[in-house]
Design a protein around this motif. Structure first.
Motif, mmCIF file in Angstrom:
data_model
loop_
_atom_site.group_PDB
_atom_site.id
_atom_site.type_symbol
_atom_site.label_atom_id
_atom_site.label_comp_id
_atom_site.label_asym_id
_atom_site.label_seq_id
_atom_site.Cartn_x
_atom_site.Cartn_y
_atom_site.Cartn_z
ATOM 1 N N PHE A 101 50.104 26.886 32.816
ATOM 2 C CA PHE A 101 49.810 25.557 33.362
ATOM 3 C C PHE A 101 48.604 25.610 34.302
ATOM 4 C CE2 PHE A 101 50.303 22.101 36.365
ATOM 5 C CZ PHE A 101 50.686 21.033 35.568
ATOM 6 N N ALA A 105 44.664 24.165 34.038
ATOM 7 C CA ALA A 105 44.084 23.289 35.058
ATOM 8 C C ALA A 105 42.722 23.814 35.510
ATOM 9 C CB ALA A 105 45.020 23.174 36.253
ATOM 10 N N PHE A 225 49.635 20.940 30.413
ATOM 11 C CA PHE A 225 48.545 20.467 31.266
ATOM 12 C C PHE A 225 47.391 19.905 30.451
ATOM 13 C CE2 PHE A 225 44.803 20.389 33.834
ATOM 14 C CZ PHE A 225 45.287 19.887 35.033
ATOM 15 N N ALA A 242 47.684 14.845 37.854
ATOM 16 C CA ALA A 242 46.654 15.762 37.374
ATOM 17 C C ALA A 242 45.644 16.086 38.458
ATOM 18 C CB ALA A 242 45.953 15.172 36.146
#
Length: 259
Positions: A101, A105, A225, A242
């Protein structure tokens, strides 16, 4: 004057660092230099967000920076030194999922930073950004598995944890040498005079299952993500969830955003 978020992050980093220093001192007094090295490595990793912020001019969101500190502590101190990897089921799985994840990002942010800069004329679609973020996360996951394999092979460690298997499916056992799988159930197994079925319940798979499990949960984290990032770009930064995980470049570097 420091903001509340900045002070909160410094407090978390400071508390975790104090715990690591205490663990390092205990390891030194006990002559456990392997644990001492892990503690020094942990303290070094704690400085990475500071370097990214001050030297590269990249602003890490409070949630992302806090999770990074907790992730490092959970992986090195709790996982390696306190043996949470073996004591607590799915501890390793949880960390690999979070890693997938977080890496998605970071990969998303790296591309989005340039995508929004006036220095670059190419405008990338939200779908392309999501795919790049996913690929970046999976690449980091694969490289980490390479590192684990190298450590196990050349340093005689066990980073790719073994799993107990109760049957073997292989073409090697085909009596005619054909490419047809033979299913062999392990009912008895003696290794160095020890009955492994009675003691362990089966034979061991050396690393393969653990590696594939880690890559699968990394895949899940990356996909989650990437989907979030896709809709984040689609709405051009309106998603609060986000934005809590996507670093931004400060305008002092000259990377002004496109309007």
């Amino acid at each position: 004057m420091l903001s509340r978020n900045k002070r909160r992050r410094m407090t978390i980093r400071g508390l975790l660092s104090l715990i690591v220093v205490f663990v390092a001192a205990r390891a030194f007094l006990r002559g456990n230099y392997e644990h001492l090295f892990v503690c020094v490595l942990t303290l070094a990793l704690f400085t990475v967000p500071i370097f990214v912020d001050r030297k590269l001019g990249i602003d890490l969101p409070p949630a992302l920076e806090t999770i990074i500190y907790c992730f490092i502590f959970a992986a090195e101190i709790m996982g390696e030194i306190n043996s949470y990897y073996t004591k607590i089921p799915y501890w390793d799985t949880m960390l690999h999922t979070i890693n997938g994840f977080l890496m998605a990002a970071i990969g998303f942010a790296l591309v989005d930073i340039f995508n929004r800069s006036e220095r670059f004329s190419v405008k990338l679609s939200p779908l392309f950004l999501a795919i790049v973020a996913f690929c970046f996360s999976m690449t980091v996951g694969v490289l980490w598995e390479f590192f684990e394999f190298a450590a196990d092979t050349y340093l005689h460690m066990d980073m790719q944890k073994d799993w107990i298997v109760h049957e073997i499916n292989s073409v090697m056992f085909n009596p005619d040498g054909l490419n047809i799988v033979e299913h062999v159930k392990i009912d008895s197994l003696i290794v160095n005079g020890e009955d492994w079925i009675a003691k362990y319940g089966g034979y061991i798979d050396i690393g393969l299952i653990d590696t594939m499990k880690d890559l699968i949960v990394n895949f899940i984290g990356a996909v989650v993500f990437s989907i979030i990032g896709f809709f984040y770009v689609k709405s051009r930064g309106q998603g609060k969830f986000a934005s809590a995980f996507i670093p931004r470049v400060r305008r002092t570097l000259g990377l002004k955003e496109k309007k």
